[in-house]
Design a protein around this motif. Sequence first.
Motif, PDB file in Angstrom:
ATOM      1  N   LEU A 158     -33.460 -14.460  23.430  1.00  0.00           N
ATOM      2  CA  LEU A 158     -34.175 -15.052  24.552  1.00  0.00           C
ATOM      3  C   LEU A 158     -33.997 -16.563  24.557  1.00  0.00           C
ATOM      4  O   LEU A 158     -34.086 -17.208  23.507  1.00  0.00           O
ATOM      5  CB  LEU A 158     -35.680 -14.747  24.471  1.00  0.00           C
ATOM      6  CG  LEU A 158     -36.147 -13.308  24.582  1.00  0.00           C
ATOM      7  CD1 LEU A 158     -35.936 -12.538  23.277  1.00  0.00           C
ATOM      8  CD2 LEU A 158     -37.622 -13.256  24.958  1.00  0.00           C
ATOM      9  N   GLU A 218     -31.496 -13.995  28.895  1.00  0.00           N
ATOM     10  CA  GLU A 218     -31.708 -12.963  27.881  1.00  0.00           C
ATOM     11  C   GLU A 218     -30.387 -12.265  27.599  1.00  0.00           C
ATOM     12  O   GLU A 218     -29.535 -12.130  28.479  1.00  0.00           O
ATOM     13  CB  GLU A 218     -32.702 -11.902  28.369  1.00  0.00           C
ATOM     14  CG  GLU A 218     -34.114 -12.377  28.541  1.00  0.00           C
ATOM     15  CD  GLU A 218     -35.026 -11.265  29.055  1.00  0.00           C
ATOM     16  OE1 GLU A 218     -35.980 -10.918  28.342  1.00  0.00           O
ATOM     17  OE2 GLU A 218     -34.778 -10.741  30.157  1.00  0.00           O
ATOM     18  N   ARG A 251     -42.473 -13.133  24.863  1.00  0.00           N
ATOM     19  CA  ARG A 251     -42.532 -13.351  26.317  1.00  0.00           C
ATOM     20  C   ARG A 251     -43.956 -13.712  26.742  1.00  0.00           C
ATOM     21  O   ARG A 251     -44.158 -14.585  27.596  1.00  0.00           O
ATOM     22  CB  ARG A 251     -42.041 -12.101  27.052  1.00  0.00           C
ATOM     23  CG  ARG A 251     -40.565 -11.789  26.787  1.00  0.00           C
ATOM     24  CD  ARG A 251     -40.071 -10.651  27.674  1.00  0.00           C
ATOM     25  NE  ARG A 251     -38.673 -10.340  27.384  1.00  0.00           N
ATOM     26  CZ  ARG A 251     -38.256  -9.289  26.689  1.00  0.00           C
ATOM     27  NH1 ARG A 251     -39.144  -8.410  26.231  1.00  0.00           N
ATOM     28  NH2 ARG A 251     -36.977  -9.092  26.458  1.00  0.00           N
ATOM     29  N   LEU A 301     -38.571 -18.060  30.901  1.00  0.00           N
ATOM     30  CA  LEU A 301     -37.519 -17.235  30.312  1.00  0.00           C
ATOM     31  C   LEU A 301     -36.283 -17.378  31.194  1.00  0.00           C
ATOM     32  O   LEU A 301     -36.185 -16.762  32.254  1.00  0.00           O
ATOM     33  CB  LEU A 301     -37.986 -15.782  30.239  1.00  0.00           C
ATOM     34  CG  LEU A 301     -37.053 -14.759  29.628  1.00  0.00           C
ATOM     35  CD1 LEU A 301     -36.745 -15.085  28.176  1.00  0.00           C
ATOM     36  CD2 LEU A 301     -37.650 -13.364  29.740  1.00  0.00           C
ATOM     37  N   TYR A 314     -40.005 -13.241  36.481  1.00  0.00           N
ATOM     38  CA  TYR A 314     -40.804 -12.020  36.566  1.00  0.00           C
ATOM     39  C   TYR A 314     -41.039 -11.546  37.998  1.00  0.00           C
ATOM     40  O   TYR A 314     -41.672 -10.515  38.204  1.00  0.00           O
ATOM     41  CB  TYR A 314     -42.138 -12.228  35.848  1.00  0.00           C
ATOM     42  CG  TYR A 314     -41.968 -12.386  34.359  1.00  0.00           C
ATOM     43  CD1 TYR A 314     -41.955 -11.286  33.512  1.00  0.00           C
ATOM     44  CD2 TYR A 314     -41.767 -13.647  33.794  1.00  0.00           C
ATOM     45  CE1 TYR A 314     -41.759 -11.425  32.147  1.00  0.00           C
ATOM     46  CE2 TYR A 314     -41.579 -13.800  32.422  1.00  0.00           C
ATOM     47  CZ  TYR A 314     -41.571 -12.686  31.613  1.00  0.00           C
ATOM     48  OH  TYR A 314     -41.364 -12.840  30.263  1.00  0.00           O
ATOM     49  N   LEU A 324     -42.243  -7.351  30.506  1.00  0.00           N
ATOM     50  CA  LEU A 324     -42.696  -7.902  29.232  1.00  0.00           C
ATOM     51  C   LEU A 324     -42.134  -7.107  28.052  1.00  0.00           C
ATOM     52  O   LEU A 324     -41.797  -7.682  27.013  1.00  0.00           O
ATOM     53  CB  LEU A 324     -44.225  -7.928  29.175  1.00  0.00           C
ATOM     54  CG  LEU A 324     -44.914  -8.961  30.062  1.00  0.00           C
ATOM     55  CD1 LEU A 324     -46.418  -8.737  30.070  1.00  0.00           C
ATOM     56  CD2 LEU A 324     -44.597 -10.388  29.578  1.00  0.00           C
ATOM     57  N   GLY A 372     -37.739  -6.998  29.218  1.00  0.00           N
ATOM     58  CA  GLY A 372     -37.098  -8.228  29.657  1.00  0.00           C
ATOM     59  C   GLY A 372     -36.712  -8.188  31.125  1.00  0.00           C
ATOM     60  O   GLY A 372     -35.960  -7.301  31.541  1.00  0.00           O
TER      61      GLY A 372
END
Length: 225
Positions: free
Chosen positions: A151, A139, A126, A136, A163, A172, A175
């Motif tokens: 991922l 997941e 990540r 990302l 995020y 991080l 996930g």
Amino acid sequence: MHPVLDARLQAVLELIQAEVHADIGSDHAHLPIRLLREGRVRRAVVVELHPGPLAQARRHVVRSGLEGKVEVREGNGFAPLHPGEVDSASLTGMGTGTIVGVLERAGKRLPPTLVLQPNDSPRSIRQWALRHGYHLTAERLTPGYWAYPVLKLERRTGSDPAYGGVPERAALRYGPHLLRQGGALLRGQVQDDLVRLTPLAAPGRNAESELATAQEALAFLDNPT
């Protein structure tokens, strides 16, 4: 030939849709064969370094009758590929450090989409994605000998929206998408970390920081924002 995939490789398969896909360190070539069988890719390149798995991959491709759509190449990481040759790539069943090393050495051969299944904590993957302009986008966490993370990374501009609104350290480590999903498998992983780290934590020790991260994750799972 219609190979059966275990839960982790099935999760990888479900995140792949591309014209040309490369499976790096393919071992038995079961994943690319299934991708072609299910119409998720139009062509595949299998890359394998070690002689035994390389021969095995070639045998399985021949038995599948897909020689015209799957090319098996000997080599290390992305080295056997040309820049821009593939749209996506997968790396599965490796340690996180190994995967990051392969990605770092790939240079211009890296495709715009990556699907990665490490065998340990994907935190450094990540972090690598944030440094190299990959978002990302999905997941998964799948059961097995332990909980296997999967991922999907896609090359995009700007900051990664995944995020936003999630504690950074916890995101991080565990996930951001998985924390929002709040599944039982992830909750069990966080609780196991709390039990393991609590007796080890002391001021200045790494376990103290890891424990705080697990506590942040549990707090978010209990009260998602």
